[in-house]
Design a protein around this motif. Structure first.
Motif, PDB file in Angstrom:
ATOM      1  N   GLY A  63      20.676  20.215  41.483  1.00 34.31           N
ATOM      2  CA  GLY A  63      19.908  19.228  40.654  1.00 34.31           C
ATOM      3  C   GLY A  63      20.794  18.123  39.886  1.00 34.31           C
ATOM      4  O   GLY A  63      21.516  18.501  39.287  1.00 34.31           O
ATOM      5  N   LEU A  64      20.638  16.928  40.449  1.00 34.56           N
ATOM      6  CA  LEU A  64      20.907  15.771  39.834  1.00 34.56           C
ATOM      7  C   LEU A  64      20.306  14.651  39.260  1.00 34.56           C
ATOM      8  O   LEU A  64      20.496  13.700  38.748  1.00 34.56           O
ATOM      9  N   GLY A  65      19.237  15.188  38.896  1.00 36.30           N
ATOM     10  CA  GLY A  65      18.215  14.356  38.271  1.00 36.30           C
ATOM     11  C   GLY A  65      18.613  14.182  36.954  1.00 36.30           C
ATOM     12  O   GLY A  65      19.356  14.853  36.334  1.00 36.30           O
ATOM     13  N   LYS A  66      17.849  13.335  36.184  1.00 34.38           N
ATOM     14  CA  LYS A  66      18.463  12.827  34.783  1.00 34.38           C
ATOM     15  C   LYS A  66      17.851  13.232  33.603  1.00 34.38           C
ATOM     16  O   LYS A  66      18.374  13.234  32.386  1.00 34.38           O
ATOM     17  N   GLY A  67      16.387  13.438  33.694  1.00 39.84           N
ATOM     18  CA  GLY A  67      15.655  13.648  32.412  1.00 39.84           C
ATOM     19  C   GLY A  67      15.569  14.964  31.983  1.00 39.84           C
ATOM     20  O   GLY A  67      14.882  15.185  30.716  1.00 39.84           O
ATOM     21  N   ASP A  68      16.028  16.156  32.534  1.00 37.89           N
ATOM     22  CA  ASP A  68      15.857  17.438  32.051  1.00 37.89           C
ATOM     23  C   ASP A  68      17.144  18.145  31.632  1.00 37.89           C
ATOM     24  O   ASP A  68      18.262  17.510  32.278  1.00 37.89           O
ATOM     25  N   PRO A  69      17.165  18.519  30.329  1.00 35.76           N
ATOM     26  CA  PRO A  69      18.392  19.232  30.058  1.00 35.76           C
ATOM     27  C   PRO A  69      19.069  20.216  31.011  1.00 35.76           C
ATOM     28  O   PRO A  69      19.994  20.738  31.162  1.00 35.76           O
ATOM     29  N   THR A  70      18.284  20.843  31.973  1.00 30.13           N
ATOM     30  CA  THR A  70      19.063  21.772  33.114  1.00 30.13           C
ATOM     31  C   THR A  70      19.717  20.949  34.018  1.00 30.13           C
ATOM     32  O   THR A  70      20.328  21.678  34.778  1.00 30.13           O
ATOM     33  N   SER A  71      19.628  19.668  34.087  1.00 28.15           N
ATOM     34  CA  SER A  71      20.381  18.962  35.099  1.00 28.15           C
ATOM     35  C   SER A  71      21.704  19.290  34.977  1.00 28.15           C
ATOM     36  O   SER A  71      22.315  19.134  33.855  1.00 28.15           O
ATOM     37  N   ILE A  72      22.648  19.322  36.062  1.00 24.58           N
ATOM     38  CA  ILE A  72      23.998  19.468  36.125  1.00 24.58           C
ATOM     39  C   ILE A  72      24.679  18.349  35.147  1.00 24.58           C
ATOM     40  O   ILE A  72      25.730  18.591  34.233  1.00 24.58           O
ATOM     41  N   ILE A  73      24.093  17.172  35.304  1.00 29.98           N
ATOM     42  CA  ILE A  73      24.676  16.015  34.570  1.00 29.98           C
ATOM     43  C   ILE A  73      24.579  15.880  33.142  1.00 29.98           C
ATOM     44  O   ILE A  73      25.340  15.705  32.312  1.00 29.98           O
ATOM     45  N   GLN A  74      23.451  16.616  32.581  1.00 31.96           N
ATOM     46  CA  GLN A  74      23.087  16.791  31.200  1.00 31.96           C
ATOM     47  C   GLN A  74      23.896  18.107  30.955  1.00 31.96           C
ATOM     48  O   GLN A  74      24.447  18.001  29.832  1.00 31.96           O
ATOM     49  N   GLN A  75      23.837  19.208  31.503  1.00 33.00           N
ATOM     50  CA  GLN A  75      24.482  20.337  30.950  1.00 33.00           C
ATOM     51  C   GLN A  75      25.941  20.051  30.871  1.00 33.00           C
ATOM     52  O   GLN A  75      26.511  20.606  29.746  1.00 33.00           O
ATOM     53  N   LEU A  76      26.590  19.454  31.740  1.00 35.89           N
ATOM     54  CA  LEU A  76      28.152  19.213  31.621  1.00 35.89           C
ATOM     55  C   LEU A  76      28.359  17.651  31.177  1.00 35.89           C
ATOM     56  O   LEU A  76      29.303  16.911  31.643  1.00 35.89           O
ATOM     57  N   ARG A  77      27.613  17.216  30.387  1.00 33.47           N
ATOM     58  CA  ARG A  77      27.693  15.882  29.888  1.00 33.47           C
ATOM     59  C   ARG A  77      29.011  15.435  29.237  1.00 33.47           C
ATOM     60  O   ARG A  77      29.340  14.321  29.462  1.00 33.47           O
ATOM     61  N   LEU A  78      29.775  16.078  28.808  1.00 30.96           N
ATOM     62  CA  LEU A  78      30.874  15.999  28.252  1.00 30.96           C
ATOM     63  C   LEU A  78      31.944  15.751  29.015  1.00 30.96           C
ATOM     64  O   LEU A  78      32.930  15.180  28.936  1.00 30.96           O
ATOM     65  N   ILE A  79      31.950  16.262  30.404  1.00 33.80           N
ATOM     66  CA  ILE A  79      32.520  16.107  31.745  1.00 33.80           C
ATOM     67  C   ILE A  79      32.085  14.984  32.350  1.00 33.80           C
ATOM     68  O   ILE A  79      32.696  13.964  32.853  1.00 33.80           O
ATOM     69  N   PRO A 117      37.624  30.066  31.943  1.00 36.35           N
ATOM     70  CA  PRO A 117      36.847  28.804  31.653  1.00 36.35           C
ATOM     71  C   PRO A 117      37.334  27.908  30.698  1.00 36.35           C
ATOM     72  O   PRO A 117      38.331  28.292  29.954  1.00 36.35           O
ATOM     73  N   PHE A 118      37.281  26.908  31.015  1.00 40.46           N
ATOM     74  CA  PHE A 118      37.642  25.698  30.302  1.00 40.46           C
ATOM     75  C   PHE A 118      37.014  24.428  30.730  1.00 40.46           C
ATOM     76  O   PHE A 118      36.045  24.402  31.617  1.00 40.46           O
ATOM     77  N   SER A 119      37.148  23.236  30.011  1.00 41.07           N
ATOM     78  CA  SER A 119      36.593  22.020  30.372  1.00 41.07           C
ATOM     79  C   SER A 119      37.298  21.162  30.991  1.00 41.07           C
ATOM     80  O   SER A 119      38.392  20.238  30.401  1.00 41.07           O
ATOM     81  N   PRO A 120      37.540  20.946  32.396  1.00 38.84           N
ATOM     82  CA  PRO A 120      38.444  19.941  32.978  1.00 38.84           C
ATOM     83  C   PRO A 120      38.001  18.589  32.927  1.00 38.84           C
ATOM     84  O   PRO A 120      36.905  18.362  32.669  1.00 38.84           O
ATOM     85  N   ASP A 121      38.902  17.712  32.987  1.00 37.53           N
ATOM     86  CA  ASP A 121      38.512  16.113  32.756  1.00 37.53           C
ATOM     87  C   ASP A 121      37.970  15.809  34.096  1.00 37.53           C
ATOM     88  O   ASP A 121      37.195  14.769  34.000  1.00 37.53           O
ATOM     89  N   THR A 122      38.297  16.371  35.240  1.00 39.01           N
ATOM     90  CA  THR A 122      37.718  15.909  36.529  1.00 39.01           C
ATOM     91  C   THR A 122      37.091  16.783  37.295  1.00 39.01           C
ATOM     92  O   THR A 122      37.804  17.880  37.417  1.00 39.01           O
ATOM     93  N   ILE A 123      35.921  16.618  37.745  1.00 39.46           N
ATOM     94  CA  ILE A 123      35.126  17.758  38.913  1.00 39.46           C
ATOM     95  C   ILE A 123      34.737  16.970  39.925  1.00 39.46           C
ATOM     96  O   ILE A 123      34.117  15.852  39.617  1.00 39.46           O
ATOM     97  N   HIS A 159      31.671  12.896  42.978  1.00 33.31           N
ATOM     98  CA  HIS A 159      32.456  12.482  42.041  1.00 33.31           C
ATOM     99  C   HIS A 159      31.611  12.660  40.596  1.00 33.31           C
ATOM    100  O   HIS A 159      30.440  12.120  40.745  1.00 33.31           O
ATOM    101  N   PHE A 160      32.122  13.108  39.643  1.00 34.90           N
ATOM    102  CA  PHE A 160      31.435  12.960  38.246  1.00 34.90           C
ATOM    103  C   PHE A 160      32.181  12.195  37.158  1.00 34.90           C
ATOM    104  O   PHE A 160      33.583  12.426  37.185  1.00 34.90           O
TER     105      PHE A 160
END
Length: 377
Positions: A162-178, A7-13, A198-199
């Motif tokens: 789930g790619l919605g924006k307003g809920d903390p369970t969204s992938i984009i919110q969970q992985l917001r540092l990436i 486990p780690f945090s990649p720059d690109t996913i 792309h993210f």
């Protein structure tokens, strides 16, 4: 690091995406240890990510392998005191663990437990990279139809990304540092053609044809857009602008296979398309279509034909749809049907996945901006 499960945090996913025969678009993700590849429908219209568990009670028919929590060494059930275990979709089960329930507009639903496990995405070299403790739902009770109604192909899709924006369970919110709250996709027009999701900084869109418009509102999980008008073959249709405000604007929803517009708008668009085919080819709509499934305007295929252009006039940005997305070809019935549906009274205007094809969309939830440009995916 290559093909790593550390486990780690990649720059690109990234994630490969494809056009299913069911008209859904799905991403290929691997979950768990050892990793199991699952296929999840891309859904900008919902936030939690979930996958059908192999131990499901009410099950979606799936031809691909399913995730089995008992077989994953890195699976963890989410405790009820976890900061993500909050309404509207998550709640406590009364025994110290977190459960979820999602009900969709078409009366489909999914229910089960919420959990944490490794998720594998691709890096810039196409190698799998693991991210630890991604939260997702394990669907035990599922009522959802990803099946292919028109071509007889087996269904691979076993859940939703789930790619919605307003809920903390969204992938984009969970992985917001990436993700930096940004992602982009291009939905291929042809079945089973592959593109990439792309993210973050990897989600780029440049060039002279890029157009941008602002999202409406701040807290909603939906991506609402301000639609000002619709043109057919360059002629602006006479539609009351207030009809575009139904429900708060037009939602861009990759989890809806087709687009929906409210009744009064739909009737005007339907009439304009019918007049186009009547004037250009002398065609009249079928009184009774064999296609079924809610298609409202259908024609028997008689000759080679040209599809009219349709442009959606968003605030500050015009989106000209790929012409081939206005109609769907029902080859088994020798028919073509308009691939835009009437939304029941009180519903939303929805820009569905089919009409997004062959454009790249860049969602920037942080800047509250949608950008897009034509692209052959």
């Amino acid at each position: 690091m290559t093909n790593s499960s550390a486990p780690f945090s990649p720059d690109t996913i990234r994630a490969p995406t494809r056009h299913a025969f069911s008209e859904f678009f799905y991403a290929e993700i691997s979950i768990g240890s050892p990793p199991v590849t699952v296929y999840l429908a891309l859904d900008t219209g919902s936030t939690p990510t979930w996958v059908q568990d192999e131990a499901c009670v009410d099950c979606i028919e799936v031809s691909s392998r399913m995730y089995n929590r008992l077989a994953s060494a890195t699976y963890q059930a989410m405790k009820s005191d976890h900061p993500l275990c909050v309404p509207p979709h998550l709640s406590h089960d009364g025994f110290g663990y977190c459960i979820y329930e999602i009900n969709f507009a078409d009366d489909s639903f999914t229910r089960g437990s919420f959990a944490l496990d490794l998720f594998f995405f691709l890096d810039e070299n196409g190698q799998k990279q693991a991210i630890q403790n991604v939260a997702f739902g394990l669907g035990i009770y599922n009522k959802m139809d990803f099946s292919d109604l028109f071509h007889g192909q087996p269904n691979l899709i076993s859940g939703i990304l789930g790619l919605g924006k307003g809920d903390p369970t969204s992938i984009i919110q969970q992985l917001r540092l990436i993700t930096l709250l940004k992602f982009s996709y291009c939905l291929p027009l042809r079945f089973e053609d592959q593109a990439l999701l792309h993210f973050g900084d990897d989600a780029q869109l440049t060039g002279p044809n890029v157009r941008s418009t602002q999202f409406l509102g701040d807290q909603s999980s939906h991506y609402f857009l301000k639609l000002n008008g619709i043109s057919l073959n360059g002629a602006l249709l006479q539609i009351d602008p207030n009809l575009f405000k139904a429900g708060g604007g037009m939602v861009i929803d990759s989890g809806a296979p087709y687009s929906y517009i409210v009744e009064e708008t739909f009737l005007i668009v339907k009439q304009a398309v019918a007049e186009y085919f009547r004037n250009k080819y002398g065609w009249e709509p079928l009184e009774k279509s064999e296609a079924g499934h809610g298609f409202d305007l259908c024609y028997q295929i008689r000759t080679v034909y040209t599809v009219p252009s349709m442009t959606l006039h968003f605030e500050g940005a015009d989106l000209e749809l790929e012409r081939r997305t206005l109609l769907v070809d029902m080859e088994q019935h020798d028919e073509v049907c308009m691939a835009i549906f009437q939304m029941p009274r009180g519903g939303l205007n929805v820009l569905g996945a089919a009409q997004q094809a062959n454009h790249r969309f860049l969602f920037d939830a942080g800047a509250s901006t949608l950008s897009f440009a034509p692209e052959q995916c």
